[in-house]
Design a protein around this motif. Structure first.
Motif, short mmCIF file in Angstrom:
data_model
loop_
_atom_site.label_atom_id
_atom_site.label_comp_id
_atom_site.label_asym_id
_atom_site.label_seq_id
_atom_site.Cartn_x
_atom_site.Cartn_y
_atom_site.Cartn_z
N THR A 27 0.81 -1.22 0.00
CA THR A 27 0.00 0.00 0.00
C THR A 27 0.84 1.27 0.00
O THR A 27 0.34 2.33 -0.33
CB THR A 27 -0.96 0.03 1.20
N GLY A 28 2.14 1.16 0.31
CA GLY A 28 3.01 2.33 0.31
C GLY A 28 3.82 2.47 -0.97
O GLY A 28 4.62 3.39 -1.09
N ALA A 29 3.60 1.59 -1.93
CA ALA A 29 4.40 1.61 -3.15
C ALA A 29 4.01 2.79 -4.04
O ALA A 29 2.85 3.19 -4.10
CB ALA A 29 4.21 0.31 -3.92
N THR A 30 5.01 3.33 -4.73
CA THR A 30 4.76 4.43 -5.66
C THR A 30 5.06 4.03 -7.10
O THR A 30 4.90 4.84 -8.01
CB THR A 30 5.63 5.66 -5.30
N MET A 31 5.54 2.81 -7.31
CA MET A 31 5.77 2.30 -8.65
C MET A 31 5.66 0.78 -8.64
O MET A 31 5.57 0.17 -7.58
CB MET A 31 7.12 2.76 -9.19
N LEU A 32 5.67 0.20 -9.82
CA LEU A 32 5.56 -1.24 -9.97
C LEU A 32 6.84 -1.79 -10.55
O LEU A 32 7.37 -1.23 -11.52
CB LEU A 32 4.39 -1.56 -10.92
N ALA A 33 7.35 -2.86 -9.96
CA ALA A 33 8.53 -3.53 -10.51
C ALA A 33 8.08 -4.87 -11.08
O ALA A 33 7.34 -5.61 -10.43
CB ALA A 33 9.56 -3.75 -9.41
N LEU A 34 8.49 -5.15 -12.31
CA LEU A 34 8.14 -6.40 -12.97
C LEU A 34 9.38 -7.25 -13.19
O LEU A 34 10.42 -6.71 -13.56
CB LEU A 34 7.50 -6.14 -14.34
N PRO A 35 9.26 -8.56 -13.01
CA PRO A 35 10.37 -9.43 -13.38
C PRO A 35 10.67 -9.29 -14.87
O PRO A 35 9.75 -9.06 -15.69
CB PRO A 35 9.86 -10.83 -13.06
N ALA A 36 11.93 -9.41 -15.25
CA ALA A 36 12.34 -9.24 -16.65
C ALA A 36 11.57 -10.16 -17.58
O ALA A 36 11.18 -9.75 -18.68
CB ALA A 36 13.84 -9.47 -16.78
N GLU A 37 11.32 -11.40 -17.16
CA GLU A 37 10.61 -12.33 -18.04
C GLU A 37 9.16 -11.92 -18.29
O GLU A 37 8.61 -12.17 -19.36
CB GLU A 37 10.70 -13.78 -17.53
N VAL A 38 8.55 -11.24 -17.34
CA VAL A 38 7.18 -10.75 -17.52
C VAL A 38 7.19 -9.58 -18.49
O VAL A 38 6.38 -9.52 -19.42
CB VAL A 38 6.55 -10.34 -16.17
#
Length: 70
Positions: A38-49
């Protein structure tokens, strides 16, 4: 307090818009399990995704995971 890990569906928006405009293109979609922060300001995706969705990096940032890793 437990973790919230819903399954989310990510769609390549350019693919979706092109298909909506009548272009005969596949729309790349990936379903993954994601950790809600809930405190995140961005999304990190795995490289394969990101690769499966056909995304191109527009930049990089240093991040710190919830467990303290960088």
């Amino acid at each position: 307090m437990g973790k919230v890990m819903p399954t989310i569906k990510l769609t390549n928006e350019v693919d979706r818009q092109n298909a909506e405009r009548g272009m005969d293109v596949p729309v790349r979609v990936v379903e993954i399990e994601a950790l809600v922060d809930t405190g995140a300001t961005m999304l990190a995706l795995p490289a394969e995704v990101a690769e499966a969705l056909g995304l191109v990096a527009s930049g990089t940032r240093w991040v710190r995971y919830a467990d303290g890793r960088r």
